[in-house]
Motif scaffolding. Structure first.
Motif, mmCIF file in Angstrom:
data_model
loop_
_atom_site.group_PDB
_atom_site.id
_atom_site.type_symbol
_atom_site.label_atom_id
_atom_site.label_comp_id
_atom_site.label_asym_id
_atom_site.label_seq_id
_atom_site.Cartn_x
_atom_site.Cartn_y
_atom_site.Cartn_z
ATOM 1 N N GLU A 17 -6.235 -0.862 -5.280
ATOM 2 C CA GLU A 17 -7.374 -1.766 -5.162
ATOM 3 C C GLU A 17 -7.539 -2.246 -3.713
ATOM 4 O OE1 GLU A 17 -9.838 -3.236 -7.312
ATOM 5 O OE2 GLU A 17 -9.304 -1.408 -8.395
ATOM 6 N N PRO A 18 -8.762 -2.552 -3.296
ATOM 7 C CA PRO A 18 -8.973 -3.082 -1.940
ATOM 8 C C PRO A 18 -8.095 -4.307 -1.679
ATOM 9 C CG PRO A 18 -11.067 -2.574 -2.972
ATOM 10 C CD PRO A 18 -10.028 -2.415 -4.035
ATOM 11 N N GLY A 19 -7.526 -4.366 -0.499
ATOM 12 C CA GLY A 19 -6.732 -5.527 -0.107
ATOM 13 C C GLY A 19 -5.335 -5.584 -0.685
ATOM 14 N N ASP A 20 -4.909 -4.563 -1.417
ATOM 15 C CA ASP A 20 -3.570 -4.551 -2.019
ATOM 16 C C ASP A 20 -2.532 -4.393 -0.904
ATOM 17 O OD1 ASP A 20 -1.153 -3.915 -3.271
ATOM 18 O OD2 ASP A 20 -2.149 -2.898 -4.937
ATOM 19 N N GLU A 21 -1.824 -5.467 -0.592
ATOM 20 C CA GLU A 21 -0.882 -5.435 0.527
ATOM 21 C C GLU A 21 0.374 -4.632 0.218
ATOM 22 O OE1 GLU A 21 -0.138 -9.305 2.116
ATOM 23 O OE2 GLU A 21 -2.242 -9.616 2.676
ATOM 24 N N VAL A 22 0.697 -4.514 -1.057
ATOM 25 C CA VAL A 22 1.841 -3.669 -1.416
ATOM 26 C C VAL A 22 1.514 -2.212 -1.092
ATOM 27 C CG1 VAL A 22 3.285 -2.815 -3.301
ATOM 28 C CG2 VAL A 22 2.686 -5.249 -3.187
ATOM 29 N N GLY A 23 0.343 -1.774 -1.528
ATOM 30 C CA GLY A 23 -0.091 -0.414 -1.201
ATOM 31 C C GLY A 23 -0.214 -0.209 0.297
ATOM 32 N N GLY A 24 -0.717 -1.227 1.006
ATOM 33 C CA GLY A 24 -0.829 -1.120 2.457
ATOM 34 C C GLY A 24 0.523 -0.981 3.130
ATOM 35 N N GLU A 29 4.795 2.226 5.801
ATOM 36 C CA GLU A 29 6.204 2.616 5.870
ATOM 37 C C GLU A 29 6.450 4.090 5.577
ATOM 38 O OE1 GLU A 29 8.236 -0.021 3.231
ATOM 39 O OE2 GLU A 29 8.093 -1.750 4.584
ATOM 40 N N PHE A 30 5.690 4.651 4.632
ATOM 41 C CA PHE A 30 5.947 6.033 4.200
ATOM 42 C C PHE A 30 4.872 7.016 4.644
ATOM 43 C CE2 PHE A 30 7.959 3.230 1.056
ATOM 44 C CZ PHE A 30 9.256 3.689 1.078
ATOM 45 N N GLY A 31 3.692 6.499 5.034
ATOM 46 C CA GLY A 31 2.578 7.373 5.374
ATOM 47 C C GLY A 31 1.709 7.646 4.160
ATOM 48 N N ALA A 32 0.421 7.797 4.369
ATOM 49 C CA ALA A 32 -0.516 7.990 3.256
ATOM 50 C C ALA A 32 -0.234 9.278 2.491
ATOM 51 C CB ALA A 32 -1.952 7.987 3.788
ATOM 52 N N VAL A 33 0.164 10.339 3.190
ATOM 53 C CA VAL A 33 0.398 11.632 2.533
ATOM 54 C C VAL A 33 1.549 11.523 1.542
ATOM 55 C CG1 VAL A 33 1.075 14.033 2.889
ATOM 56 C CG2 VAL A 33 -0.556 12.952 4.456
ATOM 57 N N GLU A 34 2.644 10.891 1.946
ATOM 58 C CA GLU A 34 3.802 10.760 1.069
ATOM 59 C C GLU A 34 3.494 9.843 -0.116
ATOM 60 O OE1 GLU A 34 7.666 10.885 -0.607
ATOM 61 O OE2 GLU A 34 6.459 12.259 0.636
#
Length: 381
Positions: A17-24, A29-34
């Motif tokens: 979801e927009p603004g999800d700081e956990v996902g951010g 830390e891991f990169g979007a691809v991973e």
């Protein structure tokens, strides 16, 4: 930005979801691809969420079709702008882990270039005629001064601000809480289409995605971060516009409010904002003075110059010594003005030539016009 990275971010836009700081934080830390790989293949669980939440994210990821989203966007004339792209507005990075994964952009201009000289204008959806007037006037005034006006495309103040800019032939950006290919609210389809043709329509949600109450609130942080400052026109105590203003304050942006009637509930939130640490503004010149470059000053505010304002101080004192009604002798006028009788008589003849006083026998009195000018027409100072 590699193709794999871009594709991963598009996939995550369907999952996080927009603004999800956990996902951010995961992406940082891991990169979007991973992160996308683990979610779409059911790999090792990422930290910071429960197993129930992880299962829910996996369910979303299983339905993600990033190639299809990009193709659908291209067909609608929409591009996907990511951090690292030349068009990415760097000020969005101030949101930290809550920054957008990317933005879907509809329209020809460069979002980065427009955001450099932009201001947000937000306020009540159910605004009054006063609020709509102020929003349209402010939008037009900012456009005429070369500023980009950013708002949310909603009914009320948002729509009025966009229309004011468009009417002035200026630049405006609508930040939506849904897919930019499906304008919301539906009643603003024509307006948002026009904004896309003359300006920009942007959003975090993939093509075809729908708005929710939480997405509206989270959309406001993008409006605040994208711009140099936020102006609030009409907002009740519980208002999404105030969420935008508070986000702007947290980000160190300028926060401004347009005052309204003290009796209006729609102005109560703005007034509370002004009592805290927002700056009161009443027109575009005052907004630009605050957020613009050095030397972009608003004109001095003053009332009209009246004939009596141009009098030499001695003559002004003699004029002020005349009573509001009836006549007075030169001697009495001299005492009131703190001067000699000869000086007072000389001043009175000067004032008569200018149309301020007239002589009646041995006395002097104000002319009708001077009576209104000096005493407000009521015989009172």
């Amino acid at each position: 930005m590699t193709d794999d990275e871009r594709l991963a971010r598009v996939a995550l836009a369907r999952v996080v979801e927009p603004g999800d700081e956990v996902g951010g934080r995961w992406v940082r830390e891991f990169g979007a691809v991973e992160v996308a790989r683990r979610l779409m293949t059911g790999g090792e669980q990422l930290p910071g969420v429960s197993s129930t939440r992880w299962e829910g994210l996996l369910g979303r990821a299983a339905r993600a079709r990033p190639e299809q989203d990009l193709a659908q966007a291209r067909d609608a004339g929409v591009r996907y702008v990511c951090p690292g792209d030349g068009e990415w507005p760097a000020q969005l990075d101030d949101l930290g882990d809550g920054r957008p994964l990317g933005l879907w952009v509809r329209g020809r201009p460069s979002l980065r270039m427009w955001a450099l000289r932009s201001v947000a204008v937000v306020g009540a959806r159910a605004c009054t005629a006063y609020g709509a007037h102020m929003a349209a006037t402010l939008g037009a005034g900012l456009a005429e001064r070369g500023w980009v006006v950013v708002s949310g495309g909603a009914y009320g103040v948002d729509g009025a601000a966009h229309r004011g800019v468009l009417g002035a032939g200026g630049a405006t950006v609508a930040v939506l809480a849904c897919g930019v290919d499906r304008p919301y609210p539906r009643g603003h389809t024509q307006l948002i289409t026009r904004i896309a043709e003359q300006g920009l329509v942007v959003g975090e949600l993939p093509p075809g995605d729908h708005p929710t109450p939480s997405r509206f609130i989270l959309r406001n942080r993008v409006i605040a971060a994208l711009t140099r400052g936020t102006v609030v026109i009409e907002a009740a105590y519980r208002s999404g516009a105030l969420v935008t203003a508070r986000a702007a304050q947290r980000l160190g942006r300028f926060t401004m409010g347009v005052p309204g009637p003290a009796t209006s509930g729609l102005s109560a939130g703005v007034h509370e904002l002004l009592r805290a640490d927002a700056v009161l503004v009443s027109d575009a010149a005052e907004v630009v003075e605050l957020i613009g470059d050095m030397g972009e000053l608003a004109p001095d505010r003053r009332g009209p110059v009246l004939p009596r304002d141009l009098l030499e101080p001695g003559a002004a004192r003699v004029l002020a010594a005349l009573p509001g009604r009836g006549t007075a002798s030169a001697d009495r006028i001299a005492r009131g003005a703190g001067t000699t009788e000869d000086d007072a008589v000389g001043r009175l003849y000067e004032l008569r030539a200018l149309g301020f006083v007239e002589r009646h026998g041995d006395g002097w009195k104000l002319t009708r016009q001077a009576m209104i000018s000096v005493h407000g027409g009521h015989g009172q100072c």
